[in-house]
Scaffold this motif. Structure first.
Motif, mmCIF file in Angstrom:
data_model
loop_
_atom_site.group_PDB
_atom_site.id
_atom_site.type_symbol
_atom_site.label_atom_id
_atom_site.label_comp_id
_atom_site.label_asym_id
_atom_site.label_seq_id
_atom_site.Cartn_x
_atom_site.Cartn_y
_atom_site.Cartn_z
ATOM 1 N N ALA A 10 0.842 -1.192 0.000
ATOM 2 C CA ALA A 10 0.000 0.000 0.000
ATOM 3 C C ALA A 10 0.877 1.242 0.000
ATOM 4 C CB ALA A 10 -0.914 0.000 1.219
ATOM 5 N N PRO A 11 0.787 2.080 -1.021
ATOM 6 C CA PRO A 11 1.650 3.267 -1.067
ATOM 7 C C PRO A 11 1.207 4.323 -0.064
ATOM 8 C CG PRO A 11 0.098 3.309 -2.881
ATOM 9 C CD PRO A 11 -0.078 1.974 -2.207
ATOM 10 N N VAL A 12 2.136 5.207 0.271
ATOM 11 C CA VAL A 12 1.810 6.407 1.040
ATOM 12 C C VAL A 12 1.488 7.495 0.022
ATOM 13 C CG1 VAL A 12 2.600 8.043 2.775
ATOM 14 C CG2 VAL A 12 3.403 5.675 2.838
ATOM 15 N N THR A 13 0.385 8.187 0.207
ATOM 16 C CA THR A 13 -0.140 9.094 -0.812
ATOM 17 C C THR A 13 -0.245 10.527 -0.301
ATOM 18 O OG1 THR A 13 -2.443 8.791 -0.152
ATOM 19 C CG2 THR A 13 -1.516 7.176 -1.714
ATOM 20 N N PRO A 165 -3.998 6.910 13.443
ATOM 21 C CA PRO A 165 -4.531 5.640 12.930
ATOM 22 C C PRO A 165 -3.435 4.603 12.705
ATOM 23 C CG PRO A 165 -5.429 7.500 11.704
ATOM 24 C CD PRO A 165 -4.327 8.048 12.559
ATOM 25 N N ALA A 166 -3.718 3.373 13.102
ATOM 26 C CA ALA A 166 -2.727 2.298 12.985
ATOM 27 C C ALA A 166 -2.347 2.035 11.532
ATOM 28 C CB ALA A 166 -3.265 1.024 13.629
ATOM 29 N N ASP A 167 -3.328 2.117 10.610
ATOM 30 C CA ASP A 167 -3.006 1.800 9.224
ATOM 31 C C ASP A 167 -2.067 2.828 8.615
ATOM 32 O OD1 ASP A 167 -5.043 3.753 9.273
ATOM 33 O OD2 ASP A 167 -5.794 3.150 7.308
ATOM 34 N N LEU A 168 -2.197 4.087 9.018
ATOM 35 C CA LEU A 168 -1.296 5.128 8.534
ATOM 36 C C LEU A 168 0.116 4.897 9.061
ATOM 37 C CD1 LEU A 168 -1.112 7.748 6.919
ATOM 38 C CD2 LEU A 168 -1.826 8.986 8.981
ATOM 39 N N CYS A 169 0.226 4.591 10.347
ATOM 40 C CA CYS A 169 1.541 4.261 10.922
ATOM 41 C C CYS A 169 2.147 3.060 10.211
ATOM 42 C CB CYS A 169 1.402 3.964 12.410
ATOM 43 S SG CYS A 169 0.771 5.312 13.403
ATOM 44 N N ASP A 170 1.320 2.091 9.925
ATOM 45 C CA ASP A 170 1.799 0.859 9.300
ATOM 46 C C ASP A 170 2.392 1.125 7.922
ATOM 47 O OD1 ASP A 170 1.557 -2.216 9.826
ATOM 48 O OD2 ASP A 170 1.059 -1.927 7.714
ATOM 49 N N ARG A 171 1.739 1.960 7.131
ATOM 50 C CA ARG A 171 2.223 2.228 5.772
ATOM 51 C C ARG A 171 3.554 2.976 5.785
ATOM 52 N NH1 ARG A 171 -3.143 3.114 5.021
ATOM 53 N NH2 ARG A 171 -3.027 5.385 4.760
ATOM 54 N N LEU A 173 5.771 2.914 8.209
ATOM 55 C CA LEU A 173 6.781 1.971 8.683
ATOM 56 C C LEU A 173 7.270 1.094 7.544
ATOM 57 C CD1 LEU A 173 5.232 0.879 12.096
ATOM 58 C CD2 LEU A 173 7.527 1.860 11.811
ATOM 59 N N ALA A 174 6.336 0.590 6.749
ATOM 60 C CA ALA A 174 6.713 -0.275 5.628
ATOM 61 C C ALA A 174 7.551 0.480 4.606
ATOM 62 C CB ALA A 174 5.460 -0.847 4.971
ATOM 63 N N ARG A 175 7.245 1.762 4.408
ATOM 64 C CA ARG A 175 7.950 2.535 3.384
ATOM 65 C C ARG A 175 9.325 3.008 3.831
ATOM 66 N NH1 ARG A 175 10.742 4.715 0.576
ATOM 67 N NH2 ARG A 175 10.386 5.982 -1.291
ATOM 68 N N LEU A 176 9.468 3.414 5.101
ATOM 69 C CA LEU A 176 10.689 4.090 5.535
ATOM 70 C C LEU A 176 11.535 3.313 6.533
ATOM 71 C CD1 LEU A 176 9.366 7.735 6.081
ATOM 72 C CD2 LEU A 176 10.554 6.821 4.083
ATOM 73 N N PHE A 177 10.965 2.329 7.212
ATOM 74 C CA PHE A 177 11.686 1.635 8.287
ATOM 75 C C PHE A 177 11.673 0.128 8.059
ATOM 76 C CE2 PHE A 177 10.138 5.611 10.150
ATOM 77 C CZ PHE A 177 11.308 6.126 10.716
ATOM 78 N N PRO A 178 12.398 -0.355 7.061
ATOM 79 C CA PRO A 178 12.387 -1.793 6.773
ATOM 80 C C PRO A 178 12.966 -2.643 7.897
ATOM 81 C CG PRO A 178 14.120 -0.687 5.530
ATOM 82 C CD PRO A 178 13.285 0.393 6.145
ATOM 83 N N ASP A 179 13.698 -2.002 8.817
ATOM 84 C CA ASP A 179 14.293 -2.738 9.933
ATOM 85 C C ASP A 179 13.387 -2.776 11.157
ATOM 86 O OD1 ASP A 179 14.520 0.001 10.235
ATOM 87 O OD2 ASP A 179 16.455 -0.086 11.273
ATOM 88 N N ASP A 183 6.125 -7.520 14.718
ATOM 89 C CA ASP A 183 5.324 -8.264 15.688
ATOM 90 C C ASP A 183 4.811 -7.369 16.816
ATOM 91 O OD1 ASP A 183 7.797 -7.795 16.812
ATOM 92 O OD2 ASP A 183 8.041 -9.825 17.628
ATOM 93 N N THR A 184 4.840 -6.053 16.592
ATOM 94 C CA THR A 184 4.348 -5.100 17.571
ATOM 95 C C THR A 184 3.371 -4.148 16.887
ATOM 96 O OG1 THR A 184 6.349 -3.791 17.117
ATOM 97 C CG2 THR A 184 6.361 -5.165 19.099
ATOM 98 N N ALA A 185 2.519 -3.507 17.676
ATOM 99 C CA ALA A 185 1.499 -2.617 17.125
ATOM 100 C C ALA A 185 2.153 -1.437 16.404
ATOM 101 C CB ALA A 185 0.587 -2.126 18.238
ATOM 102 N N PRO A 186 1.532 -0.937 15.326
ATOM 103 C CA PRO A 186 2.196 0.067 14.489
ATOM 104 C C PRO A 186 2.568 1.370 15.194
ATOM 105 C CG PRO A 186 0.403 -0.961 13.265
ATOM 106 C CD PRO A 186 0.291 -1.441 14.678
ATOM 107 N N TRP A 187 1.682 1.959 15.992
ATOM 108 C CA TRP A 187 1.998 3.254 16.588
ATOM 109 C C TRP A 187 3.133 3.167 17.605
ATOM 110 C CZ3 TRP A 187 2.967 7.945 16.263
ATOM 111 C CH2 TRP A 187 2.812 8.896 17.287
ATOM 112 N N PRO A 188 3.115 2.261 18.566
ATOM 113 C CA PRO A 188 4.292 2.131 19.431
ATOM 114 C C PRO A 188 5.564 1.803 18.647
ATOM 115 C CG PRO A 188 2.434 0.953 20.375
ATOM 116 C CD PRO A 188 2.024 1.362 18.993
ATOM 117 N N THR A 189 5.423 1.039 17.568
ATOM 118 C CA THR A 189 6.600 0.696 16.764
ATOM 119 C C THR A 189 7.167 1.928 16.080
ATOM 120 O OG1 THR A 189 5.698 -1.509 16.392
ATOM 121 C CG2 THR A 189 7.472 -0.807 14.924
ATOM 122 N N LEU A 190 6.305 2.814 15.590
ATOM 123 C CA LEU A 190 6.794 4.046 14.972
ATOM 124 C C LEU A 190 7.475 4.937 16.011
ATOM 125 C CD1 LEU A 190 7.037 5.766 12.431
ATOM 126 C CD2 LEU A 190 4.776 6.718 12.939
#
Length: 215
Positions: A10-13, A165-171, A173-179, A183-190
């Motif tokens: 899912a791209p960031v738009t 929103p978790a889905d926004l954090c998730d996208r 993370l996928a785009r900029l933080f491949p490392d 296995d953790t929730a997106p917002w705390p992970t960001l």
């Protein structure tokens, strides 16, 4: 999005930039009567300076995409300055006499600039960033991260609730933080990825970066 997954497809738009900035402004607008001179979370900047820095980030990402041939080795040469030693170096400052409401207008305006540039710039365009020449999606993702994380800093200082929103954090993370862990929730992970907090079995980062180059 469940833990253990990242929405890499899912791209960031541009719409994500607009959404993030609108959510941030709505959250901070409720604290216009607070003391914006207090520190922003764990930063050395106060809340006013941090929002100015955020607006300046969004402006800077927008203008990098602006020239017919964007620079690949440096920033577009707007002048930067600091209003005090240790404060953020910005091109964009808000008129203090306009108060927090005016400051949030400046943030909205800079977010709109980045939204417009991402939506109108060809995906093949590349422009300089210190973490690697990026495409419009990369600059959109950077703008979203800056917005979500610096709003967290300011919200901590002002005592405002802020959970994006978790889905926004998730996208992003996928785009900029491949490392980043999956296995953790997106917002705390960001927040962990940007050095704001620890995660289970992962200490708080003292150094961090993102990867803005297209993959």
């Amino acid at each position: 999005m469940t833990e253990g997954q990242r929405s890499a497809g899912a791209p960031v738009t541009a719409a994500d930039v607009e959404h993030a900035v609108r959510l941030a402004v709505a959250a901070l607008r409720g604290a216009e009567g607070a003391d914006w001179s207090v520190k922003a979370g764990s930063l050395e900047w106060d809340c006013w300076e941090t929002v100015e820095h955020l607006a300046d980030d969004l402006f800077a990402y927008a203008v990098q995409l602006g020239p017919t041939t964007p620079p690949l080795d440096t920033h577009v040469p707007f002048a930067w300055t600091r209003h005090r030693p240790g404060g953020p170096a910005n091109s964009v400052f808000a008129d203090r006499t306009a108060g927090p409401a005016g400051l949030l207008q400046v943030l909205e305006a800079c977010g709109a600039l980045l939204t417009a540039m991402v939506s109108t710039t060809a995906p093949t365009v590349r422009a300089h960033h210190i973490f690697g020449a990026a495409d419009p999606e990369g600059f959109a993702a950077m703008g979203v991260v800056e917005t979500l994380v610096h709003t967290h800093d300011v919200a901590e200082g002002l005592g405002v609730d802020w959970t994006p929103p978790a889905d926004l954090c998730d996208r992003v993370l996928a785009r900029l933080f491949p490392d980043a862990p999956t296995d953790t929730a997106p917002w705390p992970t960001l927040l962990w990825a940007t050095g704001r907090t620890e995660l289970p079995h992962r200490a708080r980062r003292t150094e961090w970066r993102w990867y803005g180059a297209p993959r």
